[in-house]
Design a protein around this motif. Structure first.
Motif, mmCIF file in Angstrom:
data_model
loop_
_atom_site.group_PDB
_atom_site.id
_atom_site.type_symbol
_atom_site.label_atom_id
_atom_site.label_comp_id
_atom_site.label_asym_id
_atom_site.label_seq_id
_atom_site.Cartn_x
_atom_site.Cartn_y
_atom_site.Cartn_z
ATOM 1 N N MET A 1 8.783 2.969 -1.331
ATOM 2 C CA MET A 1 8.467 3.270 0.164
ATOM 3 C C MET A 1 7.506 4.339 0.924
ATOM 4 S SD MET A 1 12.723 1.863 0.815
ATOM 5 C CE MET A 1 12.870 1.703 2.759
ATOM 6 N N LEU A 2 7.871 3.645 1.982
ATOM 7 C CA LEU A 2 6.668 4.803 3.289
ATOM 8 C C LEU A 2 7.689 4.946 4.228
ATOM 9 C CD1 LEU A 2 3.267 3.453 3.027
ATOM 10 C CD2 LEU A 2 4.184 5.120 1.564
ATOM 11 N N HIS A 3 7.869 6.727 4.675
ATOM 12 C CA HIS A 3 8.832 6.862 5.730
ATOM 13 C C HIS A 3 7.962 7.805 6.787
ATOM 14 C CE1 HIS A 3 12.189 5.612 3.638
ATOM 15 N NE2 HIS A 3 11.570 6.231 2.163
ATOM 16 N N TYR A 4 7.426 6.762 8.352
ATOM 17 C CA TYR A 4 6.667 7.722 9.141
ATOM 18 C C TYR A 4 7.595 8.599 9.955
ATOM 19 C CZ TYR A 4 2.435 9.656 11.743
ATOM 20 O OH TYR A 4 1.420 10.303 12.298
ATOM 21 N N ALA A 5 7.623 9.989 9.987
ATOM 22 C CA ALA A 5 8.125 10.902 10.736
ATOM 23 C C ALA A 5 8.161 10.663 12.533
ATOM 24 C CB ALA A 5 8.190 12.241 11.213
ATOM 25 N N PRO A 6 9.822 10.554 12.383
ATOM 26 C CA PRO A 6 10.063 9.402 14.522
ATOM 27 C C PRO A 6 9.392 10.678 15.492
ATOM 28 C CG PRO A 6 11.948 10.253 12.784
ATOM 29 C CD PRO A 6 10.770 10.083 12.292
ATOM 30 N N ASP A 7 8.647 11.436 14.887
ATOM 31 C CA ASP A 7 8.039 12.689 16.096
ATOM 32 C C ASP A 7 7.046 12.421 16.276
ATOM 33 O OD1 ASP A 7 8.632 13.750 13.335
ATOM 34 O OD2 ASP A 7 9.159 16.327 14.629
ATOM 35 N N ALA A 8 6.537 12.172 15.101
ATOM 36 C CA ALA A 8 5.140 11.828 14.863
ATOM 37 C C ALA A 8 4.003 11.222 16.429
ATOM 38 C CB ALA A 8 4.173 11.119 14.395
ATOM 39 N N ARG A 9 2.858 11.928 16.642
ATOM 40 C CA ARG A 9 2.598 11.020 18.000
ATOM 41 C C ARG A 9 1.816 9.706 18.033
ATOM 42 N NH1 ARG A 9 3.003 14.737 22.373
ATOM 43 N NH2 ARG A 9 4.444 16.232 21.948
ATOM 44 N N GLN A 10 1.039 9.570 17.019
ATOM 45 C CA GLN A 10 -0.012 8.645 16.473
ATOM 46 C C GLN A 10 0.907 7.870 15.322
ATOM 47 O OE1 GLN A 10 -3.466 10.851 17.214
ATOM 48 N NE2 GLN A 10 -3.308 12.092 15.646
ATOM 49 N N PRO A 11 -0.775 6.620 15.575
ATOM 50 C CA PRO A 11 -0.480 5.792 13.765
ATOM 51 C C PRO A 11 -0.906 6.697 13.059
ATOM 52 C CG PRO A 11 -1.261 4.617 15.564
ATOM 53 C CD PRO A 11 -0.884 5.934 16.343
ATOM 54 N N VAL A 12 -0.710 6.380 11.717
ATOM 55 C CA VAL A 12 -1.508 7.010 10.904
ATOM 56 C C VAL A 12 -1.382 6.132 9.699
ATOM 57 C CG1 VAL A 12 -0.086 7.262 9.443
ATOM 58 C CG2 VAL A 12 -1.804 8.705 8.929
ATOM 59 N N ALA A 13 -3.136 5.464 8.895
ATOM 60 C CA ALA A 13 -3.915 4.725 8.865
ATOM 61 C C ALA A 13 -3.214 5.199 7.151
ATOM 62 C CB ALA A 13 -5.360 4.954 8.351
ATOM 63 N N TYR A 14 -3.382 3.959 6.063
ATOM 64 C CA TYR A 14 -3.144 4.506 4.655
ATOM 65 C C TYR A 14 -3.369 3.653 3.448
ATOM 66 C CZ TYR A 14 0.357 0.958 4.090
ATOM 67 O OH TYR A 14 1.573 -0.837 4.378
ATOM 68 N N PHE A 15 -3.694 3.708 2.833
ATOM 69 C CA PHE A 15 -4.004 3.355 1.384
ATOM 70 C C PHE A 15 -2.925 3.071 0.270
ATOM 71 C CE2 PHE A 15 -8.803 4.385 2.317
ATOM 72 C CZ PHE A 15 -8.760 2.837 2.835
ATOM 73 N N PHE A 16 -2.889 2.123 -0.505
ATOM 74 C CA PHE A 16 -1.778 2.251 -1.137
ATOM 75 C C PHE A 16 -2.635 1.166 -2.275
ATOM 76 C CE2 PHE A 16 1.977 0.066 -3.486
ATOM 77 C CZ PHE A 16 2.720 0.726 -3.594
ATOM 78 N N ASN A 17 -2.640 1.589 -3.568
ATOM 79 C CA ASN A 17 -3.639 1.733 -4.398
ATOM 80 C C ASN A 17 -2.628 1.179 -6.258
ATOM 81 O OD1 ASN A 17 -5.242 0.790 -7.060
ATOM 82 N ND2 ASN A 17 -6.357 2.834 -6.205
ATOM 83 N N GLU A 18 -2.323 0.136 -6.061
ATOM 84 C CA GLU A 18 -1.279 -0.236 -7.351
ATOM 85 C C GLU A 18 -2.258 -1.062 -8.371
ATOM 86 O OE1 GLU A 18 2.019 -2.824 -8.989
ATOM 87 O OE2 GLU A 18 1.942 -3.032 -6.433
ATOM 88 N N ASN A 19 -2.445 0.195 -9.333
ATOM 89 C CA ASN A 19 -3.109 -0.589 -11.289
ATOM 90 C C ASN A 19 -4.261 -1.515 -9.843
ATOM 91 O OD1 ASN A 19 -1.318 0.093 -12.849
ATOM 92 N ND2 ASN A 19 -0.346 -1.798 -12.251
ATOM 93 N N ASN A 20 -5.509 -0.933 -8.898
ATOM 94 C CA ASN A 20 -6.142 -1.106 -8.367
ATOM 95 C C ASN A 20 -6.433 -2.361 -7.840
ATOM 96 O OD1 ASN A 20 -8.321 0.316 -9.836
ATOM 97 N ND2 ASN A 20 -8.137 -0.204 -11.838
ATOM 98 N N ASP A 21 -5.216 -3.004 -6.904
ATOM 99 C CA ASP A 21 -5.210 -3.378 -6.051
ATOM 100 C C ASP A 21 -4.705 -2.814 -4.799
ATOM 101 O OD1 ASP A 21 -4.059 -5.566 -5.021
ATOM 102 O OD2 ASP A 21 -2.400 -6.268 -5.687
ATOM 103 N N VAL A 22 -6.354 -2.988 -4.663
ATOM 104 C CA VAL A 22 -5.854 -1.852 -2.878
ATOM 105 C C VAL A 22 -5.070 -2.682 -1.679
ATOM 106 C CG1 VAL A 22 -7.376 -0.285 -1.331
ATOM 107 C CG2 VAL A 22 -7.757 -0.733 -3.824
ATOM 108 N N THR A 23 -4.115 -1.872 -0.788
ATOM 109 C CA THR A 23 -3.425 -2.154 0.550
ATOM 110 C C THR A 23 -3.837 -1.000 1.623
ATOM 111 O OG1 THR A 23 -1.843 -3.133 -1.373
ATOM 112 C CG2 THR A 23 -1.339 -3.095 1.450
ATOM 113 N N ARG A 24 -4.328 -1.255 2.144
ATOM 114 C CA ARG A 24 -4.959 -0.535 3.910
ATOM 115 C C ARG A 24 -4.105 -1.557 4.555
ATOM 116 N NH1 ARG A 24 -7.361 0.184 8.469
ATOM 117 N NH2 ARG A 24 -8.485 2.173 8.522
ATOM 118 N N GLY A 25 -2.870 0.889 5.272
ATOM 119 C CA GLY A 25 -2.575 -0.262 6.410
ATOM 120 C C GLY A 25 -2.611 0.714 7.233
#
Length: 91
Positions: A1-25
């Motif tokens: 699970m990914l957890h992003y701080a509630p007091d952050a001010r802006q969205p953050v982009a991430y890459f999740f790579n599971e065995n070369n199956d990449v998800t960008r979100g």
């Protein structure tokens, strides 16, 4: 699970790579995102999680694992990673 701080001010982009199956979100402040991975990963399996456009922080995860929690702070840095082993042993 990914957890992003509630007091952050802006969205953050991430890459999740599971065995070369990449998800960008993108995570909004305070958002938690779930990813489902194989219950019994092969010994050569891997997961890479990164924040390429923000802090360029990242974490590489290799088995054994049954649950992984990645916490991102308000400065878009990976604050900590909790890797649990044997989470499914109770079943």
């Amino acid at each position: 699970m990914l957890h992003y701080a509630p007091d952050a001010r802006q969205p953050v982009a991430y890459f999740f790579n599971e065995n070369n199956d990449v998800t960008r979100g993108e995570l909004m402040p305070g958002q938690t995102e779930k990813f489902y991975m194989p219950m019994f990963p092969s010994p050569d399996a891997f997961v890479d999680f990164s924040l390429p456009l923000a802090s360029r922080d990242g974490v590489d995860i290799k088995p054994p694992y049954s649950r992984v929690d990645v916490y991102i702070d308000a400065a878009t840095k990976i604050e900590r990673t909790d890797i649990k082993h044997g989470f499914l042993d109770r079943f």
